[in-house]
Design an enzyme around this catalytic site. Sequence first.
Site, mmCIF file in Angstrom:
data_model
loop_
_atom_site.group_PDB
_atom_site.id
_atom_site.type_symbol
_atom_site.label_atom_id
_atom_site.label_comp_id
_atom_site.label_asym_id
_atom_site.label_seq_id
_atom_site.Cartn_x
_atom_site.Cartn_y
_atom_site.Cartn_z
ATOM 1 N N HIS A 35 54.455 33.719 46.988
ATOM 2 C CA HIS A 35 55.009 33.584 45.632
ATOM 3 C C HIS A 35 56.461 33.074 45.630
ATOM 4 C CE1 HIS A 35 56.161 34.273 41.534
ATOM 5 N NE2 HIS A 35 56.966 35.262 41.877
ATOM 6 N N HIS A 76 64.152 35.924 45.037
ATOM 7 C CA HIS A 76 64.254 36.386 43.654
ATOM 8 C C HIS A 76 63.586 37.736 43.371
ATOM 9 C CE1 HIS A 76 60.217 34.642 42.903
ATOM 10 N NE2 HIS A 76 60.169 35.488 41.882
ATOM 11 N N GLU A 127 64.159 43.741 43.223
ATOM 12 C CA GLU A 127 63.198 44.503 42.432
ATOM 13 C C GLU A 127 62.183 45.220 43.332
ATOM 14 O OE1 GLU A 127 62.911 43.731 38.806
ATOM 15 O OE2 GLU A 127 61.454 45.349 38.595
ATOM 16 N N ASP A 128 61.679 44.528 44.337
ATOM 17 C CA ASP A 128 60.512 45.021 45.081
ATOM 18 C C ASP A 128 60.810 45.581 46.466
ATOM 19 O OD1 ASP A 128 59.072 44.183 42.948
ATOM 20 O OD2 ASP A 128 58.331 42.333 43.870
HETATM 21 MN MN MN Z 1 58.496 36.555 40.827
#
Ligand code: MN
Length: 477
Positions: free
Chosen positions: A48, A72, A76-77
């Site tokens: 991704h 990016h 977050e992850d």
């Molecule tokens: Mn994404």
Amino acid sequence: MNLNYLLESVKKYNNNEKDIKFISNAYHYAEKLHKNQKRQSGEPYIIHPLSVAIILSEIEADTNTIVAGLLHDTLEDTDIKKNDIACEFNPYVAMLVDGVTKIGKISFSSREEEIAGNARKLLSGIAEDVRIVLIKLADRLHNMRTLEFKKLDRQKEIALETMEIFIPLAYYLGCYRIKSELEDLSFKYINPEMYFELSKKVKKIEKDTYNDLYLMLSEINSLLIDNNIPNEIKARTKNIYGIYKRIEQGTKLNEIHDLLALKIMVEDVKKCYLTLGQVHSLYPPVNGRIKDYIAKPKTNMYQSLHTTVFGKGENLVQIQIRTFEMDKIASLGLTAYWQDPKVVMNDELKTRFQFFKSLLEINSSTSDNKSFFEEIKQEVLGAKIYVYTPKGDIIELPVGSTAIDLAYKIHTDMGNSMVAAIINGNYSLPESKLQNKDIVKIITNDMTFGPNKEWVDQCQTVLAKRMIRRFYDRVKL
Ligand code: MN
């Protein structure tokens, strides 16, 4: 799709060894961080961010933006922090990744307020650094390309949000390529039957007109060369959604004046105007179809001369004439302006885009998300609403549409035999105005005489008005 593919794509416009190394490092860094994660398709997660970086390289984004594209989703992850990225890479990359994270993963909730909040964050991101929004656009494009792996009910919602927010955004950033692809991808999920029917027809037209079009291309090319105008010419077909919009307005497929187009690129503005004359000496222009966007650029800075001519084989062909520089801006959007990789949108650039002006004005004058979103939609994003049929189909209408517009949009017979509507469970008159996300059932009665004459003034769309008038023209006979 692998790292090498990305690097080759970057090398087409940037051969700096340091930059290439910087990008490879970022890839390996991100790959390690996302190591045990999988996408819904079952692929390793790194595919991704890699795809996002590839999309960014295709709009010739600068190195920091590509690196931020690769990273990016890491804040977050995964467990790393903004400061880790600043140390490992540089503060610009850290700022971009942080910006994308702040805008947030769009939650795909259909809750109006949430979408409004997302839109505001997204649009405010432009004022901070437009590259944050470009990464978000690339992120959305890849998610749309892989939408088939989401649950069915999510697909339509995501497609709808793309139509409402991301496509207008791509337009105002001048990223035409991304805009057209997003449009077709969204359309495919919102109205699959129409999408596949039109694609089939368009493929046939492309096949049938191929020879005529290439004959024109070579005729124009040799005439220009004879007149000392070096040039490059490309053929293109209008995207499926663009075609659908025209048909919706009542234009027949073979009468769409820009269904087929030849794009001619020359060295300077003077040669653009000379080329226009040369083209008209070969093929007669269609009256009223000459547009000079060079003297009068569109608000997103698009510049080109447009003319539609009667081409070979009785085909209507739009001819677009522009300089190589203008073409770069038209297909790459804002990124074409970036000379210095560290450049942030400066004030002069901001004011050149009418969009930013209205955006900043609206942003400073409204306090709550919902009214901000509504104003943005009215002012800049084009005023549209989406309503649901009882079956769950989503239908797009201009703001101010009534149930009459909806009925005619579904089917002429439905409009002609309509007697009432049920809007969100309430029995309503045909002329009731519809709001965004209303659920509407049209009530028909075969015994009715036909549409009420006053409806002509109570509906909004050209289609409904025309159908009502046509009904009365027939009755007279
Ligand atoms: Mn994404």
